[in-house]
Design a protein around this motif. Sequence first.
Motif, PDB file in Angstrom:
ATOM      1  N   PHE A  83       0.873  -1.268   0.116  1.00  0.00           N
ATOM      2  CA  PHE A  83      -0.115  -0.022  -0.072  1.00  0.00           C
ATOM      3  C   PHE A  83       0.751   1.342  -0.026  1.00  0.00           C
ATOM      4  O   PHE A  83       0.752   2.081  -0.676  1.00  0.00           O
ATOM      5  N   ILE A  84       1.944   1.365   0.819  1.00  0.00           N
ATOM      6  CA  ILE A  84       2.727   2.400   0.973  1.00  0.00           C
ATOM      7  C   ILE A  84       3.510   2.760  -0.350  1.00  0.00           C
ATOM      8  O   ILE A  84       3.476   4.099  -0.617  1.00  0.00           O
ATOM      9  N   PHE A  85       4.013   1.650  -1.068  1.00  0.00           N
ATOM     10  CA  PHE A  85       4.737   1.884  -2.162  1.00  0.00           C
ATOM     11  C   PHE A  85       3.909   2.121  -3.666  1.00  0.00           C
ATOM     12  O   PHE A  85       4.619   2.558  -4.637  1.00  0.00           O
ATOM     13  N   VAL A  86       2.763   1.462  -3.446  1.00  0.00           N
ATOM     14  CA  VAL A  86       1.789   1.661  -4.597  1.00  0.00           C
ATOM     15  C   VAL A  86       0.799   2.503  -4.773  1.00  0.00           C
ATOM     16  O   VAL A  86       0.728   3.518  -5.335  1.00  0.00           O
ATOM     17  N   SER A  87       0.073   2.508  -3.427  1.00  0.00           N
ATOM     18  CA  SER A  87      -1.008   3.521  -3.528  1.00  0.00           C
ATOM     19  C   SER A  87      -0.850   4.847  -3.025  1.00  0.00           C
ATOM     20  O   SER A  87      -1.687   5.688  -3.650  1.00  0.00           O
ATOM     21  N   LEU A  88       0.096   4.966  -1.914  1.00  0.00           N
ATOM     22  CA  LEU A  88       0.125   6.245  -1.623  1.00  0.00           C
ATOM     23  C   LEU A  88       0.741   7.211  -2.571  1.00  0.00           C
ATOM     24  O   LEU A  88       0.403   8.365  -2.788  1.00  0.00           O
ATOM     25  N   LEU A 128      -0.117  11.810  -6.406  1.00  0.00           N
ATOM     26  CA  LEU A 128       0.006  12.194  -7.857  1.00  0.00           C
ATOM     27  C   LEU A 128      -1.516  12.712  -8.342  1.00  0.00           C
ATOM     28  O   LEU A 128      -1.672  14.000  -8.907  1.00  0.00           O
ATOM     29  N   PHE A 129      -2.392  12.053  -7.816  1.00  0.00           N
ATOM     30  CA  PHE A 129      -3.695  12.472  -8.039  1.00  0.00           C
ATOM     31  C   PHE A 129      -4.013  13.708  -7.312  1.00  0.00           C
ATOM     32  O   PHE A 129      -4.853  14.607  -8.063  1.00  0.00           O
ATOM     33  N   LEU A 130      -3.652  13.928  -6.307  1.00  0.00           N
ATOM     34  CA  LEU A 130      -4.007  15.486  -5.618  1.00  0.00           C
ATOM     35  C   LEU A 130      -3.234  16.550  -6.120  1.00  0.00           C
ATOM     36  O   LEU A 130      -3.608  17.789  -6.480  1.00  0.00           O
ATOM     37  N   ILE A 131      -1.962  16.088  -6.741  1.00  0.00           N
ATOM     38  CA  ILE A 131      -1.234  17.375  -7.732  1.00  0.00           C
ATOM     39  C   ILE A 131      -1.783  17.510  -8.918  1.00  0.00           C
ATOM     40  O   ILE A 131      -1.957  18.591  -9.207  1.00  0.00           O
ATOM     41  N   ALA A 132      -2.509  16.446  -9.581  1.00  0.00           N
ATOM     42  CA  ALA A 132      -3.199  16.578 -10.665  1.00  0.00           C
ATOM     43  C   ALA A 132      -4.511  17.352 -10.524  1.00  0.00           C
ATOM     44  O   ALA A 132      -4.657  18.258 -11.301  1.00  0.00           O
ATOM     45  N   VAL A 133      -5.401  17.219  -9.487  1.00  0.00           N
ATOM     46  CA  VAL A 133      -6.358  18.176  -9.240  1.00  0.00           C
ATOM     47  C   VAL A 133      -5.981  19.314  -8.832  1.00  0.00           C
ATOM     48  O   VAL A 133      -6.749  20.497  -9.333  1.00  0.00           O
ATOM     49  N   ALA A 134      -4.847  19.758  -8.037  1.00  0.00           N
ATOM     50  CA  ALA A 134      -4.431  21.082  -8.046  1.00  0.00           C
ATOM     51  C   ALA A 134      -3.971  21.627  -9.352  1.00  0.00           C
ATOM     52  O   ALA A 134      -4.516  22.935  -9.501  1.00  0.00           O
ATOM     53  N   PHE A 135      -3.322  21.101  -9.849  1.00  0.00           N
ATOM     54  CA  PHE A 135      -2.959  21.615 -11.391  1.00  0.00           C
ATOM     55  C   PHE A 135      -4.126  21.921 -12.294  1.00  0.00           C
ATOM     56  O   PHE A 135      -4.179  22.736 -12.816  1.00  0.00           O
TER      57      PHE A 135
END
Length: 86
Positions: free
Chosen positions: A4-9, A14-21
């Motif tokens: 979970f830490i290495f894949v999902s996090l 990246l999804f949150l960065i894309a939403v902010a962008f």
Amino acid sequence: MIRFIFVSLPLIVLFLIAVAFGALNKQVIAVDFIVAQQQISVATLTAVFLAVGFIIGLLSMLGAQWMLRRDVRKLKKQLVNSKSSA
């Protein structure tokens, strides 16, 4: 948990960065395709190219995965044949 830490996090980050962008880049630009011109926002254009790149990467990964599975099947057959003949 480690998976979970290495894949999902990283995907969530990246999804949150894309939403902010997308929220910060609402400018509309003209994109010239071969046969037409379209007015598209920067965020939409980025999302389209990101999705196309993801799909191309996924398809290339699946092709390599398929070839590896085929090789493993072949090697398992050879192992079974060598054990039965010995």
